[in-house]
Write an enzyme that holds these catalytic residues in place. Structure first.
Site, PDB file in Angstrom:
ATOM      1  N   CYS A   1       0.569  -1.210  -0.147  1.00 35.56           N
ATOM      2  CA  CYS A   1      -0.361  -0.021   0.262  1.00 35.56           C
ATOM      3  C   CYS A   1       0.640   0.969   0.314  1.00 35.56           C
ATOM      4  O   CYS A   1       1.823   1.341   0.914  1.00 35.56           O
ATOM      5  CB  CYS A   1      -0.738   0.328   1.368  1.00 35.56           C
ATOM      6  SG  CYS A   1      -1.759   0.967   1.339  1.00 35.56           S
TER       7      CYS A   1
ATOM      8  N   GLU B   1      -9.192  -0.968  -2.521  1.00 36.21           N
ATOM      9  CA  GLU B   1      -9.778   0.359  -2.242  1.00 36.21           C
ATOM     10  C   GLU B   1     -10.393   0.018  -1.385  1.00 36.21           C
ATOM     11  O   GLU B   1     -11.514   0.880  -0.365  1.00 36.21           O
ATOM     12  CB  GLU B   1      -9.424   0.635  -3.429  1.00 36.21           C
ATOM     13  CG  GLU B   1      -8.118   1.279  -4.267  1.00 36.21           C
ATOM     14  CD  GLU B   1      -7.010   1.735  -3.290  1.00 36.21           C
ATOM     15  OE1 GLU B   1      -7.123   2.189  -2.331  1.00 36.21           O
ATOM     16  OE2 GLU B   1      -6.025   1.059  -3.746  1.00 36.21           O
TER      17      GLU B   1
END
Length: 136
Positions: free
Chosen positions: A85, A127
């Site tokens: 991430c 997401e």
């Protein structure tokens, strides 16, 4: 506008509120920020730029696909993987699905339902987790 990336796990763990038409600019900021980080990132959620709204942007060819209030309504073919991430260092294990079906609103506030598979499906799942305050 290109925004700074939030790296605070405390901020990233806060669930996002539903987006409204007044949040259209967040979608543009996400697309701009994703483009600026295209060498290291394939998707962003609004909380990653400090906005606690349910908006995501996913690399989709030369442009970003921006989704307001995305909701995964179908999942198929579970698998285990590891993901990185932009907001965090390292990788973490997670469960994903090879195929998903998603309902979302576009920037004209029209509803869409689309199917995605492979890496794009994985990005969308990551997401959407961000929108729920799930950090992977």
């Amino acid at each position: 506008m290109v925004c700074n990336i939030v790296t605070s796990p405390i901020m990233l763990r806060m669930p996002s509120a539903p987006a409204t038409p007044e949040d259209i600019a967040i979608g543009r900021d996400l697309a701009d920020t994703l483009a600026a980080h295209s060498h290291e990132c394939v998707g962003l959620a609004a909380n990653m730029i400090g906005k606690r709204k349910c908006v995501i942007a996913v690399a989709d060819g030369p442009h970003a696909l921006v989704m307001f209030n995305p909701r995964i309504i179908e999942r198929r073919d579970e698998y285990q993987t590891e993901e990185a991430c932009l907001s965090l260092e390292g990788t973490r294990p997670c469960t994903r699905y090879h195929s998903i079906r998603v309902t979302y609103l576009d920037d004209a506030w029209r509803e869409h339902t689309r199917s995605f598979s492979g890496f794009t499906a994985q990005i969308i799942q990551h997401e959407c987790d961000h929108c729920k305050g799930i950090v992977i």
